[in-house]
Scaffold this active site. Structure first.
Site, PDB file in Angstrom:
ATOM      1  N   THR A   1     -65.594 -92.510  83.395  1.00 47.56           N
ATOM      2  CA  THR A   1     -65.575 -91.675  83.171  1.00 47.56           C
ATOM      3  C   THR A   1     -65.447 -90.125  83.710  1.00 47.56           C
ATOM      4  O   THR A   1     -65.234 -89.149  83.572  1.00 47.56           O
ATOM      5  CB  THR A   1     -66.977 -91.319  82.513  1.00 47.56           C
ATOM      6  OG1 THR A   1     -67.785 -91.124  83.440  1.00 47.56           O
ATOM      7  CG2 THR A   1     -67.180 -92.608  81.217  1.00 47.56           C
ATOM      8  N   TRP A   2     -64.654 -90.630  85.038  1.00 50.40           N
ATOM      9  CA  TRP A   2     -64.158 -89.043  85.563  1.00 50.40           C
ATOM     10  C   TRP A   2     -63.210 -88.598  84.869  1.00 50.40           C
ATOM     11  O   TRP A   2     -63.311 -86.763  85.086  1.00 50.40           O
ATOM     12  CB  TRP A   2     -63.524 -90.026  87.199  1.00 50.40           C
ATOM     13  CG  TRP A   2     -63.430 -88.516  87.949  1.00 50.40           C
ATOM     14  CD1 TRP A   2     -63.700 -87.106  88.095  1.00 50.40           C
ATOM     15  CD2 TRP A   2     -62.127 -89.287  89.199  1.00 50.40           C
ATOM     16  NE1 TRP A   2     -63.059 -86.827  89.239  1.00 50.40           N
ATOM     17  CE2 TRP A   2     -62.162 -88.174  90.134  1.00 50.40           C
ATOM     18  CE3 TRP A   2     -61.936 -90.060  89.723  1.00 50.40           C
ATOM     19  CZ2 TRP A   2     -61.297 -87.572  91.445  1.00 50.40           C
ATOM     20  CZ3 TRP A   2     -61.452 -90.034  90.900  1.00 50.40           C
ATOM     21  CH2 TRP A   2     -61.030 -88.400  91.391  1.00 50.40           C
TER      22      TRP A   2
ATOM     23  N   TYR B   1     -68.804 -84.933  87.004  1.00 52.90           N
ATOM     24  CA  TYR B   1     -67.414 -85.335  86.124  1.00 52.90           C
ATOM     25  C   TYR B   1     -67.875 -84.682  85.003  1.00 52.90           C
ATOM     26  O   TYR B   1     -68.827 -84.551  84.564  1.00 52.90           O
ATOM     27  CB  TYR B   1     -67.420 -87.493  85.679  1.00 52.90           C
ATOM     28  CG  TYR B   1     -67.254 -87.585  86.723  1.00 52.90           C
ATOM     29  CD1 TYR B   1     -66.838 -87.935  88.077  1.00 52.90           C
ATOM     30  CD2 TYR B   1     -68.119 -89.219  86.147  1.00 52.90           C
ATOM     31  CE1 TYR B   1     -66.930 -88.826  88.512  1.00 52.90           C
ATOM     32  CE2 TYR B   1     -67.560 -90.356  86.972  1.00 52.90           C
ATOM     33  CZ  TYR B   1     -67.053 -90.369  88.586  1.00 52.90           C
ATOM     34  OH  TYR B   1     -66.972 -91.679  89.167  1.00 52.90           O
TER      35      TYR B   1
ATOM     36  N   LYS C   1     -47.235 -96.094  83.331  1.00 56.78           N
ATOM     37  CA  LYS C   1     -46.763 -94.917  82.864  1.00 56.78           C
ATOM     38  C   LYS C   1     -46.695 -93.125  83.525  1.00 56.78           C
ATOM     39  O   LYS C   1     -46.225 -92.703  83.561  1.00 56.78           O
ATOM     40  CB  LYS C   1     -48.340 -94.030  82.221  1.00 56.78           C
ATOM     41  CG  LYS C   1     -48.715 -95.577  80.871  1.00 56.78           C
ATOM     42  CD  LYS C   1     -49.590 -94.541  80.322  1.00 56.78           C
ATOM     43  CE  LYS C   1     -50.555 -95.761  79.827  1.00 56.78           C
ATOM     44  NZ  LYS C   1     -51.594 -95.134  78.749  1.00 56.78           N
TER      45      LYS C   1
ATOM     46  N   ARG D   1     -54.623 -84.997  91.387  1.00 54.19           N
ATOM     47  CA  ARG D   1     -53.295 -85.602  91.682  1.00 54.19           C
ATOM     48  C   ARG D   1     -51.804 -84.939  92.230  1.00 54.19           C
ATOM     49  O   ARG D   1     -51.710 -85.238  93.585  1.00 54.19           O
ATOM     50  CB  ARG D   1     -52.678 -86.493  90.643  1.00 54.19           C
ATOM     51  CG  ARG D   1     -53.396 -88.070  90.298  1.00 54.19           C
ATOM     52  CD  ARG D   1     -52.924 -88.092  89.111  1.00 54.19           C
ATOM     53  NE  ARG D   1     -53.718 -86.975  88.021  1.00 54.19           N
ATOM     54  CZ  ARG D   1     -53.286 -88.337  86.627  1.00 54.19           C
ATOM     55  NH1 ARG D   1     -52.831 -89.712  86.162  1.00 54.19           N
ATOM     56  NH2 ARG D   1     -53.252 -87.046  85.828  1.00 54.19           N
TER      57      ARG D   1
END
Length: 255
Positions: free
Chosen positions: A18-19, A55, A212, A225
């Site tokens: 669930t991050w 999170y 993806k 990212r």
């Protein structure tokens, strides 16, 4: 679905992380869709959800708690959460002080709307606090019934040894996927020897292994990212090429 056991509890080998649901480091995530995702795990034979305070600073835990409340059967879920990370001055820092860990456990119970956490993990070891002190606080919560099993994440063999000297250790969660395999050298063999369950975090390598991601992709500043070297050229192109090769191999060999 295949199942394993953590301290006697039957756990699906695939879990829901669930991050991203926290909504702070991966871009905005719709709350209703997140709740529905947590409830849909049973359609796939999954009963395990892994979350953490950090999170979304409690948002993911609250979403999981809402999903369990809407589902109506707490016993259907195996819930793991983590503590020992905090946000201070807009930066994520470790905090393994016993008083903070005990406070975090109580806060997690409240957000999850449960009386007991199935698996509570130290998220990252705090270099300023002996891990034995953190483990001792977690043991007190375990013995009081607030936690069913204790675990660690991102810990070395030495740190696990220090933890086990004062508290039972039932799981260890290192980063582990086909691109990140450092845990296979020491952590995994140690866990196998001592009957400690291994939970792999980032099993899809922050989405690289989903197929993806394309080699020219960019990520907004609030997406974690955007600062991860794996997602910057030229390395991103190398990883994408490797994923394409893995995809071809899987199709040819396993359909």
């Amino acid at each position: 679905m295949e199942y394993a056991h953590i301290h006697g509890v039957r756990v699906s080998r695939i879990g829901l992380g669930t991050w991203a649901i926290g909504g702070t480091e991966w871009g905005a995530v719709d709350e209703r869709e997140s709740i529905d995702t947590c409830r849909a795990i049973f359609d796939h034979g999954i009963n395990f959800i892994d979350t953490a305070f950090i999170y979304g600073q409690g948002r993911a835990e609250r979403i999981v708690g809402t999903a369990m409340a809407e589902h109506g059967r707490r016993e259907d879920f195996v819930i793991a959460t983590k503590g020992g990370l905090a946000m201070r001055n807009h930066a994520c820092v470790t905090d393994g002080r016993p008083a903070e860990i005990l406070r975090e456990i109580d806060d997690s119970l409240r957000r999850l709307q449960v009386e007991t956490i199935d698996l509570y993990q130290l998220h990252w070891p705090d270099p300023l606090v002996p891990i034995a002190e953190t483990a001792n606080a977690m043991r007190h919560a375990y013995e009081s019934g607030k936690i069913r099993a204790l675990g660690v994440s991102n810990c070395s063999v030495q740190q696990m040894e220090e933890f086990r000297a004062v508290a039972p250790l039932y799981s260890s969660q290192p980063p582990l996927n086909i691109f990140e395999r450092g845990a296979e050298r020491n952590v995994v063999p140690y866990c196998r020897k001592h009957d400690i369950a291994v939970l792999a975090w980032s099993a899809l390598c922050r989405s690289l292994l989903t197929g993806k991601i394309h080699s020219n992709q960019t990520f907004p500043a609030h997406d974690i990212r955007s600062s991860d070297p794996k997602f910057q050229p030229p390395r991103l192109g190398q990883y994408v090429a490797a994923v394409d090769a893995l995809d071809s191999y899987a199709q040819e060999r396993y359909g």
